[in-house]
Design a protein around this motif. Structure first.
Motif, PDB file in Angstrom:
ATOM      1  N   LYS A  98       6.117  54.332  31.330  1.00  0.00           N
ATOM      2  CA  LYS A  98       6.696  53.002  31.104  1.00  0.00           C
ATOM      3  C   LYS A  98       7.893  52.817  32.027  1.00  0.00           C
ATOM      4  CE  LYS A  98       5.329  52.702  26.233  1.00  0.00           C
ATOM      5  NZ  LYS A  98       5.818  52.504  24.828  1.00  0.00           N
ATOM      6  N   CYS A  99       8.142  51.563  32.438  1.00  0.00           N
ATOM      7  CA  CYS A  99       9.307  51.238  33.269  1.00  0.00           C
ATOM      8  C   CYS A  99      10.278  50.392  32.474  1.00  0.00           C
ATOM      9  CB  CYS A  99       8.891  50.478  34.539  1.00  0.00           C
ATOM     10  SG  CYS A  99       7.976  51.490  35.705  1.00  0.00           S
ATOM     11  N   LEU A 100      11.539  50.706  32.606  1.00  0.00           N
ATOM     12  CA  LEU A 100      12.588  49.950  31.921  1.00  0.00           C
ATOM     13  C   LEU A 100      13.388  49.189  32.970  1.00  0.00           C
ATOM     14  CD1 LEU A 100      14.248  49.284  29.372  1.00  0.00           C
ATOM     15  CD2 LEU A 100      15.617  51.317  29.860  1.00  0.00           C
ATOM     16  N   LEU A 101      13.461  47.875  32.862  1.00  0.00           N
ATOM     17  CA  LEU A 101      14.243  47.035  33.768  1.00  0.00           C
ATOM     18  C   LEU A 101      15.665  46.949  33.247  1.00  0.00           C
ATOM     19  CD1 LEU A 101      14.353  45.128  36.208  1.00  0.00           C
ATOM     20  CD2 LEU A 101      13.760  43.268  34.666  1.00  0.00           C
ATOM     21  N   GLN A 102      16.621  47.382  34.078  1.00  0.00           N
ATOM     22  CA  GLN A 102      18.015  47.377  33.686  1.00  0.00           C
ATOM     23  C   GLN A 102      18.556  45.939  33.741  1.00  0.00           C
ATOM     24  OE1 GLN A 102      19.562  49.999  32.507  1.00  0.00           O
ATOM     25  NE2 GLN A 102      17.851  51.395  32.911  1.00  0.00           N
ATOM     26  N   LEU A 103      19.064  45.462  32.678  1.00  0.00           N
ATOM     27  CA  LEU A 103      19.655  44.114  32.593  1.00  0.00           C
ATOM     28  C   LEU A 103      21.133  44.245  32.274  1.00  0.00           C
ATOM     29  CD1 LEU A 103      16.831  42.256  30.612  1.00  0.00           C
ATOM     30  CD2 LEU A 103      17.295  42.188  33.061  1.00  0.00           C
ATOM     31  N   PRO A 104      21.987  43.305  32.648  1.00  0.00           N
ATOM     32  CA  PRO A 104      21.606  42.054  33.331  1.00  0.00           C
ATOM     33  C   PRO A 104      21.280  42.321  34.799  1.00  0.00           C
ATOM     34  CG  PRO A 104      23.964  42.191  33.147  1.00  0.00           C
ATOM     35  CD  PRO A 104      23.420  43.380  32.388  1.00  0.00           C
ATOM     36  N   PRO A 105      20.565  41.365  35.503  1.00  0.00           N
ATOM     37  CA  PRO A 105      20.206  41.558  36.918  1.00  0.00           C
ATOM     38  C   PRO A 105      21.411  41.500  37.836  1.00  0.00           C
ATOM     39  CG  PRO A 105      19.668  39.334  36.207  1.00  0.00           C
ATOM     40  CD  PRO A 105      20.097  40.070  34.965  1.00  0.00           C
ATOM     41  N   LEU A 106      21.203  42.001  39.084  1.00  0.00           N
ATOM     42  CA  LEU A 106      22.280  41.953  40.061  1.00  0.00           C
ATOM     43  C   LEU A 106      22.559  40.517  40.469  1.00  0.00           C
ATOM     44  CD1 LEU A 106      21.165  44.897  42.342  1.00  0.00           C
ATOM     45  CD2 LEU A 106      22.951  44.921  40.599  1.00  0.00           C
ATOM     46  N   GLU A 107      23.758  40.319  41.064  1.00  0.00           N
ATOM     47  CA  GLU A 107      24.141  38.986  41.537  1.00  0.00           C
ATOM     48  C   GLU A 107      23.144  38.499  42.586  1.00  0.00           C
ATOM     49  OE1 GLU A 107      27.837  36.789  43.889  1.00  0.00           O
ATOM     50  OE2 GLU A 107      27.809  38.939  43.540  1.00  0.00           O
ATOM     51  N   GLY A 108      22.683  37.245  42.438  1.00  0.00           N
ATOM     52  CA  GLY A 108      21.779  36.659  43.425  1.00  0.00           C
ATOM     53  C   GLY A 108      20.341  37.050  43.217  1.00  0.00           C
ATOM     54  N   THR A 110      16.789  36.924  40.613  1.00  0.00           N
ATOM     55  CA  THR A 110      16.082  36.409  39.432  1.00  0.00           C
ATOM     56  C   THR A 110      14.748  37.118  39.324  1.00  0.00           C
ATOM     57  OG1 THR A 110      15.101  34.621  40.727  1.00  0.00           O
ATOM     58  CG2 THR A 110      17.182  34.145  39.612  1.00  0.00           C
ATOM     59  N   TYR A 111      14.208  37.184  38.082  1.00  0.00           N
ATOM     60  CA  TYR A 111      12.993  37.915  37.806  1.00  0.00           C
ATOM     61  C   TYR A 111      11.984  37.010  37.102  1.00  0.00           C
ATOM     62  CZ  TYR A 111      16.161  41.847  38.472  1.00  0.00           C
ATOM     63  OH  TYR A 111      17.074  42.720  38.979  1.00  0.00           O
ATOM     64  N   GLU A 112      10.691  37.259  37.336  1.00  0.00           N
ATOM     65  CA  GLU A 112       9.601  36.623  36.611  1.00  0.00           C
ATOM     66  C   GLU A 112       8.634  37.714  36.179  1.00  0.00           C
ATOM     67  OE1 GLU A 112       7.697  33.534  38.797  1.00  0.00           O
ATOM     68  OE2 GLU A 112       9.586  32.682  39.526  1.00  0.00           O
ATOM     69  N   PRO A 113       8.370  37.924  34.844  1.00  0.00           N
ATOM     70  CA  PRO A 113       8.958  37.176  33.713  1.00  0.00           C
ATOM     71  C   PRO A 113      10.455  37.474  33.542  1.00  0.00           C
ATOM     72  CG  PRO A 113       7.659  39.019  32.935  1.00  0.00           C
ATOM     73  CD  PRO A 113       7.412  38.952  34.386  1.00  0.00           C
ATOM     74  N   THR A 124       3.273  43.714  36.989  1.00  0.00           N
ATOM     75  CA  THR A 124       4.089  43.350  38.149  1.00  0.00           C
ATOM     76  C   THR A 124       5.307  42.574  37.737  1.00  0.00           C
ATOM     77  OG1 THR A 124       2.820  41.318  38.493  1.00  0.00           O
ATOM     78  CG2 THR A 124       2.087  43.293  39.681  1.00  0.00           C
ATOM     79  N   LEU A 125       6.309  42.600  38.621  1.00  0.00           N
ATOM     80  CA  LEU A 125       7.567  41.887  38.415  1.00  0.00           C
ATOM     81  C   LEU A 125       7.881  41.149  39.712  1.00  0.00           C
ATOM     82  CD1 LEU A 125      10.279  41.336  36.905  1.00  0.00           C
ATOM     83  CD2 LEU A 125      11.144  43.432  37.987  1.00  0.00           C
ATOM     84  N   ARG A 126       8.124  39.856  39.655  1.00  0.00           N
ATOM     85  CA  ARG A 126       8.446  39.038  40.821  1.00  0.00           C
ATOM     86  C   ARG A 126       9.976  38.942  40.948  1.00  0.00           C
ATOM     87  NH1 ARG A 126       5.399  35.494  43.742  1.00  0.00           N
ATOM     88  NH2 ARG A 126       6.517  33.910  44.935  1.00  0.00           N
ATOM     89  N   VAL A 127      10.502  39.446  42.080  1.00  0.00           N
ATOM     90  CA  VAL A 127      11.947  39.450  42.327  1.00  0.00           C
ATOM     91  C   VAL A 127      12.257  38.440  43.429  1.00  0.00           C
ATOM     92  CG1 VAL A 127      13.939  40.854  42.958  1.00  0.00           C
ATOM     93  CG2 VAL A 127      12.022  41.894  41.735  1.00  0.00           C
ATOM     94  N   THR A 128      13.211  37.554  43.193  1.00  0.00           N
ATOM     95  CA  THR A 128      13.574  36.518  44.174  1.00  0.00           C
ATOM     96  C   THR A 128      15.072  36.574  44.446  1.00  0.00           C
ATOM     97  OG1 THR A 128      11.806  35.088  43.363  1.00  0.00           O
ATOM     98  CG2 THR A 128      13.520  34.055  44.718  1.00  0.00           C
TER      99      THR A 128
END
Length: 572
Positions: A98-108, A110-113, A124-128
């Protein structure tokens, strides 16, 4: 009759047996030879990576998990003694990845979902990245990326420009460790032959990298024509930095103009100037018609002779000034050393007439021309014929000296890098032959002896006999040629000839005396030297010594000063 108590007891016995079998299968205990051992376990979603079937105490189990699974414990599983049993500690197990996404995200970033923090393999994770941020991944700058759960995680960071990525930039005006982000400008300079693309020498950091793009462009100048001249290079349309273009002036103009390509374009101001001639005045001729001070190219001036001279001539304005028909002197027959004039020999020759002459001692042919009473082009004949050097060539000549060397694959007979010949009585003296690299030439000198030599090149395994001087004996009988070098069987040349008996060193020195026989550093046994006193000295006793078994005779040889008239007067 059915005995419930006995049945209950048997049931507990069966359970105990099953429990022991289960412990035997899962804990893999071996009690052979009073030593606890662990057997290979069954690992769900995993497999053993080695061949062993049982392990001793403290040995490590090496295993791996299937795809999309990972070890439950990072610590290695070790065969461990627990009481009278042996078991694997920690238990070798595999669990889903399993992968754990560290929140909150870095400055600048955004993630989907947007609100999901736990992912399983394949999701998958979409990083913009936004604004002045980008993703730096595998050497590339990306604004958006779709990452799988297995990626090590692209993350957004401020756009940073790195000066080391730019080609043809010589210097950056930044200090060590300075961080250049989007919007910053940096002063820079280009390498030789390149200039700033926009002429500002200021680089700006943008999302796309440095601007202007490219920062440095090659200095190029387009073909340029100048008035009254023709470019000597008829084909080139562009030129690089510091490249120079030469022009040839059109007929009627003179000069040697050129232009140089630089970062600021073409430089140079030289031009072609019109050819003009100043008027020429003669004491025995006048100009016919209207005279001018200056005449243009190809303009003619007619002269009429006076003051007792009859005739006329014309001058035409040309590159060398005025030219035309004039009364000129004849050339007398030239006095040539060691040469013969070809054809009919005359006492005098007219203007512009040419002669050819052959050199007596060589095959040289020279030419001379009569120009207004003076011979031009006369060259002295060489005292010697042209040197013929098989497999070689001359590298220089000065006076009666000639320097020469051999072609590749050949060498001089006397081993030098080059040779020198001298012209003596119309013949070259000292002109040696060139021999092959694998041949042997001049035979080296042998101390206290000599080699019976022939002036010829020696081939592989050819040789020459050795003859030692009187009183010396040869240790080897010949020198042989091997791969272009003389070989004496490993003996130094100064030890080939050795003395048969003990010899004497140089004889002892006697004050005010000299040795009348030939002086040597080494004398054979039974050799004799004779001493003679200097002027005004007289020999006392015997005047000779003999070498006996490596030692000189012990004699008292003395030179006593003679008394003169002045010495007698001084003694009174």
């Amino acid at each position: 009759m059915f005995n419930v108590s006995q049945t209950h007891s048997n049931l507990w016995k069966m359970r105990l047996i099953l429990l022991l079998l289960h412990v035997w299968g899962n804990l893999h205990v071996s009690l052979s030879q009073n030593e606890l051992k662990c057997l290979v376990p069954e690992i769900e979603n995993g497999y053993i990576t080695e061949e062993a079937r049982e392990y001793r105490e403290n040995e490590i189990l090496h295993f791996s998990c299937n795809k999309k699974f990972k070890r439950r414990e990072d610590r290695p599983s070790k065969c461990t003694k627990v009481g009278m049993r042996a078991e694997w500690s920690p238990t070798p197990e595999c669990e889903p990845t399993k992968c754990l996404l560290q929140l909150p995200p870095l400055e600048g970033t955004t993630y989907e979902p947007a609100f999901k923090s736990v992912f399983v393999p394949g999701e998958t994770l979409r990083v913009t990245c936004e604004g002045r941020f980008w993703i730096f991944l595998l050497g590339k700058l990306l604004q958006r990326r779709r990452a799988t759960m297995m990626d090590n995680g692209p993350s957004a960071s401020v756009v940073v420009c790195r000066n080391q990525r730019e080609y043809n930039v010589r210097r950056w005006a930044v200090w060590w460790g300075q961080r250049i982000v989007m919007g910053d400008t940096v002063e820079y300079s280009c390498i030789e032959g390149y200039k700033s693309s926009d002429g500002s020498n200021l680089a700006k950091c943008t999302r796309e990298g440095w601007k202007p793009k490219p920062l440095c462009q090659e200095i190029i100048c387009h073909r340029m024509d100048i008035e009254n001249a023709v470019n000597r290079d008829p084909y080139s349309l562009t030129y690089k930095n510091n490249e120079r273009v030469y022009y040839e002036c059109r007929e009627g103009f003179t000069g040697s103009p050129f232009r140089t390509c630089t970062a600021n374009g073409w430089t140079g101001t030289s031009m072609c100037t019109e050819i003009t001639c100043n008027r020429k005045d003669y004491s025995d001729a006048v100009i016919e018609g209207t005279a001018k001070s200056v005449y243009k190219y190809n303009e003619q001036v007619d002269y009429v002779c006076n003051n007792g001279y009859v005739g006329r001539f014309t001058l035409t304005c040309g590159k060398g000034g005025g030219r035309g028909l004039r009364v000129v002197k004849l050339c007398n027959r030239p006095e040539l050393m060691d040469a013969n004039i070809r054809g009919v020999v005359k006492q005098s020759y007219s203007n512009n007439e040419k002669i050819q002459y052959d050199c007596t001692y060589s095959q040289e042919v020279h030419e001379a021309k009569c120009e207004e009473g003076v011979w031009t082009g006369i060259t002295n004949c060489s005292a010697c014929p042209k040197a013929v050097i098989p497999h070689g060539f001359a590298v220089g000549a000065q006076g009666d000296k000639l320097t020469y060397t051999c072609d590749e694959g050949y060498k001089l007979f006397n081993k030098g890098w080059w040779g020198e010949a001298t012209c003596v009585n119309h013949q070259w003296s000292g002109l040696e032959q060139c021999i092959g690299e694998m041949q042997c030439g001049e035979i080296p000198a042998i101390a206290n002896g000599e080699a019976l030599t022939i002036q010829k090149p020696y081939d592989e395994n050819d040789g020459t006999a050795i003859r030692c001087n009187e009183g010396f004996e040869a240790q080897v009988t010949r020198l042989s040629c091997h791969r272009g070098e003389w070989s004496s069987g490993g003996l130094p040349l100064n030890t080939i000839c050795t003395a048969r008996t003990s010899n004497c060193d140089a004889p002892p020195k006697v004050d005010n005396a000299i040795i009348t026989t030939t002086y040597k550093n080494n004398y054979l046994t039974d050799s004799e030297v004779v001493y003679e006193c200097r002027n005004k000295y007289m020999l006392v006793g015997e005047g000779s010594l003999r070498c006996l078994d490596g030692k000189w005779e012990e004699k008292n040889i003395t030179c006593a000063r003679l008394k003169t008239h002045h010495d007698a007067a001084d003694s009174r």
